[in-house]
Design an enzyme around this catalytic site. Structure first.
Site, PDB file in Angstrom:
ATOM      1  N   ASP A   1     -12.895  -7.796  34.766  1.00  0.00           N
ATOM      2  CA  ASP A   1     -14.086  -7.239  34.135  1.00  0.00           C
ATOM      3  C   ASP A   1     -13.817  -5.747  33.938  1.00  0.00           C
ATOM      4  O   ASP A   1     -12.960  -5.149  34.607  1.00  0.00           O
ATOM      5  CB  ASP A   1     -15.353  -7.494  34.949  1.00  0.00           C
ATOM      6  CG  ASP A   1     -16.593  -7.383  34.051  1.00  0.00           C
ATOM      7  OD1 ASP A   1     -16.494  -6.776  32.967  1.00  0.00           O
ATOM      8  OD2 ASP A   1     -17.666  -7.893  34.433  1.00  0.00           O
TER       9      ASP A   1
HETATM   10  C1  BGC Z   1     -19.400  -6.894  31.488  1.00  0.00           C
HETATM   11  C2  BGC Z   1     -18.612  -7.985  30.788  1.00  0.00           C
HETATM   12  C3  BGC Z   1     -18.206  -7.514  29.426  1.00  0.00           C
HETATM   13  C4  BGC Z   1     -17.408  -6.227  29.570  1.00  0.00           C
HETATM   14  C5  BGC Z   1     -16.948  -5.660  28.260  1.00  0.00           C
HETATM   15  C6  BGC Z   1     -18.688  -5.556  31.478  1.00  0.00           C
HETATM   16  O1  BGC Z   1     -19.511  -4.551  31.922  1.00  0.00           O
HETATM   17  O2  BGC Z   1     -19.671  -7.283  32.810  1.00  0.00           O
HETATM   18  O3  BGC Z   1     -19.373  -9.153  30.699  1.00  0.00           O
HETATM   19  O4  BGC Z   1     -17.476  -8.513  28.785  1.00  0.00           O
HETATM   20  O5  BGC Z   1     -18.225  -5.244  30.195  1.00  0.00           O
HETATM   21  O6  BGC Z   1     -18.007  -5.172  27.538  1.00  0.00           O
END
Ligand code: BGC
Length: 711
Positions: free
Chosen positions: A253
């Site tokens: 993530d």
């Molecule tokens: C989120 C993800 C997301 C990623 C990219 C993170 O903060 O938890 O779900 O895909 O950001 O935007």
């Protein structure tokens, strides 16, 4: 140059489709890459891309959120929007709505359509679907997930992934695992029993890998048993890659990586979201990443075996071969008529009719009546906000616009009634709404939550279970003036419905995307007969929910750690087993027609492991409209030697039954799916003995039970 042409030829030649050959080709490419080039492929080079190797024609990987549409373009190296003019997209309904359809065909259609949009926008990896289990109604991100039941989520996630990937776009299933709250998500350490892990929180991920063949998985922000999940040895190496045989790419993530050694050794393949540092290098500012220069150094100095790097790069090349290097992948499309039809179908099939006293709904659209539409959510845009799932929708029909169009013989008047803006004078809003309510024939109150922080939104949890902005008081006041009121809740979470006796009808309407207003209006007028079912329970009070029952250490934890003391008894499993009724139970959802479910039977009484239990039943539409019903089969073990839920969903079927018609249905339940995870032997085990099979149209509306025996 020669090598580059040769490699490109190999990638696009037909022999490339043969599996063993593919792996040989990948090995061959790897042998031609430098350590530097390989390391660069294992971390970000911008906010949403990772590096390719231009010298050899290996492309960069382009990723995008997900999961309800393709996110607008973000700047290369900061979080600002790039303000492109060609990134307007279809906003599909939120995944809670998809779950509420209980319809796998629609899930496939969803995946296919969003995959086409991703492909059109030149994305190789779609950051979605999200499949964390709904544990508490306060989790700000439940709207991106598919509810509280592992079987429902597993069933629906597989066709979504297949649909996406048929476009040559990888689904990146997230957030693996146990990211069930947003509060302290970056560091909270989750402690959970093996049983709850394997029976509740992992099955949908397992199905994504083993049945959906997902090409990518996103590690979550939180910790599990002391290690961050984006580099967690047990979750990634042992379970995902070894036990389930996952051959795709693990992506962290964004900003979920915290340690070089763990990032190297614990199953992560691509590190994303770690902020860049231009003081290290202007041209390669992401070299500062945990899997950047320090990883390279450890390999060069012999501290880390190059084979570990090669495994990561093999996975990345495999993903490229499935996506950007697949010459057969289609070109995709965007904002097509078909995509809007898909969005509309899912939205209408997912809306849940929670309550409908004396058939108050549907409202005849031919009538020349006065309709008061009250509530901020009648106009508020819901594709904006909420965090990474935010979209630049090419179109978003508001509920008010949809209602005006559908009820064009009526006089439709609007009043906001309440406001999410603390600077607005709520007394004036209230007064105006009450005046409107007094003179209206019927009222559609359109409220619920929204995509602001501390509502249904990433990075924060809700602070209260109640409807925000004093909506319940307003509903109460309106209902004292005019009883003809239907409440349309727009949310991705359960809310306190302690006002439910004051109103005639309640619709649970989710975040429905581009076609929201048309879908809601179609249900209100009866153009579409509702058939959605709740993918999670609506507890009467917060303390009736399993996570909250055990107090702070269970939710939200002490700031550092939390313990899932509710174990396997999540959602309806808790309500049923502890006999704590919910306001609206899992699987509940009414129709404008009525159904009778009878002649429930099984093809045998005794079964052995490996067999299928065939449950048959008849369903008759006894009302005045054609309609769809979801027949649900739950199973519970009698006198189990371990703690079990009273019953668990093991099968369902959505069926269209025309007015006055009768349909026969059959639902198959593999005996092996009755297994529990035996912590003593660290494996699944089917207990012999009697099981009760419960058949109904909601977890709290069982029509018949039969007993079968496993021998
Ligand atoms: C989120 C993800 C997301 C990623 C990219 C993170 O903060 O938890 O779900 O895909 O950001 O935007």
């Amino acid at each position: 140059m020669y090598i580059r042409i040769f490699l490109l030829f190999l990638f696009i030649s037909p022999i490339f489709l043969l599996n063993a050959q593919e792996e040989i080709i990948i090995d061959d490419i790897i042998s031609k890459l430098t350590i530097r080039e390989k390391v660069a492929m294992c971390h970000a080079q911008s906010k949403f891309t990772s590096a390719g190797v231009p010298r050899l024609g290996i492309p960069e990987l382009y990723m995008s959120d997900g999961p309800h549409g393709i996110r607008p373009e973000i700047n290369w190296d900061d979080w600002g929007y790039a303000d492109w003019t060609n990134d307007y997209v279809t906003a599909f309904p939120a995944l809670t709505c998809l779950a509420a359809t209980f319809n796998s065909n629609l899930s496939y259609e969803y995946g296919l359509a969003i995959g086409e949009e991703a492909r059109y926008r030149n994305k190789d990896v779609l950051l979605g679907p999200g499949i964390n289990i709904y544990r508490t109604p306060l989790n700000g991100r439940n709207f991106e997930y598919m509810g509280e039941d592992p079987f429902l989520t597993s069933t629906l996630v597989v066709p979504y992934i297949k649909g996406v990937q048929e476009n040559g776009v990888a689904a990146c299933v997230k957030h693996y695992a146990l990211n069930n709250q947003e509060l302290w998500r970056g560091h909270i350490n989750v402690e959970v029993s093996d049983r709850a892990l394997y029976e509740i929180y992992l099955p949908a991920f397992k199905a994504s890998v083993k049945k959906g063949n997902a090409w990518a998985i996103m590690g979550s922000y939180n910790k599990f048993r002391g290690q961050h999940c984006s580099h967690n040895d047990l979750l990634l190496n042992k379970i995902l890659k070894k036990m389930w045989g996952f051959d795709g790419v693990v992506i962290s993530d964004w900003g979920g990586v915290h340690d070089t050694d763990q990032a190297i050794n614990n199953g992560l393949d691509i590190e994303m979201g770690t902020p860049s540092d231009k003081s290290i290098s202007k041209r390669f500012p992401y070299d500062n990443n945990f899997l950047g220069k320090s990883f390279e150094k450890k390999i060069i100095e012999g501290e880390v075996k190059e084979a570990i790097l090669d495994d990561k790069v093999t996975r990345i090349l495999r993903l490229m071969k499935r996506t950007s290097l697949n010459k057969n992948r289609p070109f995709g499309s965007i904002n097509s008529k078909k995509h809007y039809e898909t969005a509309y179908k899912i939205a209408t099939e997912g809306i849940v009719l929670l309550k409908n006293t004396n058939n108050f709904l549907p409202i005849d659209k031919e009538k020349k009546i006065t309709i008061a539409v009250i509530g901020e959510n009648a106009k508020k845009r819901m594709t904006i906000g909420g965090g990474s799932s935010e979209l630049k929708a090419d179109k978003e029909i508001s509920p008010l616009a949809g209602i005006k169009k559908e009820f064009n013989n009526a006089i439709v008047k609007y009043s906001k009634g309440y406001s999410s803006n603390i600077n607005e004078n709520t007394n004036d809003l209230k007064k105006e709404a009450l005046l409107l309510a007094k003179d209206a024939d019927i009222i559609f109150f359109i409220g619920g939550l929204n995509k602001d922080s501390f509502q249904d939104s990433e990075a924060s949890d809700r602070k209260s279970y109640d409807l925000p902005y004093d909506q319940s008081k307003l509903i109460d006041k309106i209902s004292k003036i005019n009883k003809n009121i239907a409440v349309i809740l727009i949310s991705g979470n359960a809310v306190n419905t302690n006002w439910k006796n004051d109103v005639k009808s309640i619709l649970q309407s989710w975040y429905l995307g581009s076609e929201a207003g048309y879908a809601i209006a179609s249900i209100l007028s009866g153009k579409v007969n509702p058939s959605g079912k709740l993918p999670f329970s609506f507890p009467s009070e917060l303390k009736d929910n399993s996570a909250h029952y055990f107090g702070k250490l269970s939710y939200p934890g002490d700031g550092l750690s939390q313990s899932y003391m509710d174990g396997i008894l999540v959602g309806y499993r808790w309500h049923d087993t502890k006999k704590i009724g919910a306001s609206f139970g899992f699987g509940h959802g009414l129709s404008y027609t009525s159904f009778e479910l009878f002649d429930v039977n099984s093809n045998k009484r005794k079964y052995t492991k490996g067999e299928n239990i065939e449950i048959s039943a008849k369903i008759k539409n006894t009302g005045k409209y054609d309609g769809k019903e979801v027949v649900q089969v739950y199973v519970g073990k009698v006198n189990s030697k371990v703690d079990r839920a009273l019953k668990e969903l093991k099968g369902f079927k959505k069926i269209n039954v025309r007015e006055n018609q009768l349909e026969n249905i059959k639902i198959h339940i593999p005996v092996n799916s009755l297994a529990y995870y035996n912590e003593m032997i660290s494996d699944w085990q089917v207990e012999k003995g009697d099981y009760i099979v419960y058949v109904g149209n909601a977890s709290d509306n069982i029509c018949d039970k039969i007993v079968v025996t496993i021998i």
